[in-house]
Design a protein around this motif. Structure first.
Motif, short mmCIF file in Angstrom:
data_model
loop_
_atom_site.label_atom_id
_atom_site.label_comp_id
_atom_site.label_asym_id
_atom_site.label_seq_id
_atom_site.Cartn_x
_atom_site.Cartn_y
_atom_site.Cartn_z
N HIS A 284 -12.19 -168.68 52.29
CA HIS A 284 -11.28 -169.21 51.28
C HIS A 284 -11.57 -170.67 50.98
O HIS A 284 -11.02 -171.58 51.61
N HIS B 252 -12.51 -173.48 47.57
CA HIS B 252 -12.55 -173.69 46.11
C HIS B 252 -13.58 -174.75 45.73
O HIS B 252 -13.91 -175.61 46.54
N GLU C 239 -10.36 -165.55 44.27
CA GLU C 239 -8.95 -165.45 44.65
C GLU C 239 -8.17 -165.04 43.40
O GLU C 239 -7.78 -165.87 42.58
ZN ZN Z 1 -6.87 -170.82 47.27
#
Ligand code: ZN
Ligand code: ZN
Length: 244
Positions: free
Chosen positions: A12, A14, A82
């Motif tokens: 996870h 970004h 996501e």
């Molecule tokens: Zn996130």
């Protein structure tokens, strides 16, 4: 932090393709520096109104990931996404055209997601946002997460219960039934210690996620691991943690 435990994968993270501050390569390099074995890039689904990845850029991300794989063979590099959970029927922002670009799909609830039914969807966002009204949406939010897992092949349910209250026991049962990992997110407060204790007897598996928006935060699981340990989660049920 427990010195006998090592987190080996961060699924996870970004990048500048959504609201992260670093490039894919910066996240990869940081993951290598932290000693991770697997790094996943998982920017926001395209129906996030604020910072979703532009629909036609997923192809470019895939291309970039494949270049990185050649350049940094010492680490496993994956492209994820996501997705946004869009409504209580469990629709998420994925389709067959882009699905093929991803190695895995995660999904979570976000305020900025574009509703499929405008009036009900915006009321859901509005009520979730204002504390006195939050409880009105608990059943809707729970259906949204449960149906998202039942109707899609989701690898990780991100930050369950964050931004919208849910019946965490119902959500965990659906995660068990659909074999979806539940995330203990280091950047957000969910799963919380209280939630983890409530679902202790449900046989679900967990993944720690940094939810990093800065390259330096890739592989930073401090908060998530502390919560898991405080709640008494069986470490063997956290799939990206290894005893060393
Ligand atoms: Zn996130
Ligand atoms: Zn999120």
């Amino acid at each position: 932090m427990n010195n006998n435990l090592k987190v080996v994968a961060d699924y996870h993270t970004h990048t500048i393709y959504s609201d992260g501050k670093g490039t894919i390569e910066q996240n990869v390099k940081s993951a290598i520096d932290k000693g991770l074995e697997i790094i996943g890039i998982s920017d926001h689904g395209y129906k996030h109104m604020g910072f979703g990845v532009k629909y036609n850029l997923f192809e470019k991300m895939r291309y970039e990931i494949d270049l990185m794989k050649e350049k940094y063979p010492q680490i496993k590099i994956l492209l994820g996404v996501e997705c946004n959970i869009l409504d209580d029927r469990g629709n998420i922002d994925i389709d067959d055209k882009i699905l093929g670009y991803f190695d895995y799909v995660m999904a979570g609830y976000h305020f900025g997601s574009m509703p499929t039914r405008w009036t009900r969807g915006m009321r859901n966002h509005f009520n979730n946002y204002f504390k006195p009204l939050k409880s009105l949406e608990k059943a809707y939010n729970t259906r949204a997460l449960v149906n998202a897992m039942r109707n899609n092949d989701i690898f990780v349910l991100t930050h369950p219960g964050d931004k919208g209250d849910v019946d965490i026991i119902e959500v965990a049962k659906a995660a068990q039934e659909t074999k979806t990992y539940m995330e203990i997110n280091s950047h957000h407060k969910n799963l919380s210690i209280e939630q983890l204790r409530l679902i202790k007897n449900i046989d679900v598996e967990y993944i720690l996620g940094s939810d990093s928006h800065l390259p330096n935060h890739v592989g930073d699981f401090t908060n998530a691991l502390e919560r898991a340990i405080s709640a008494g989660v069986d470490i063997d049920k956290i799939v990206n943690v290894r005893r060393v």
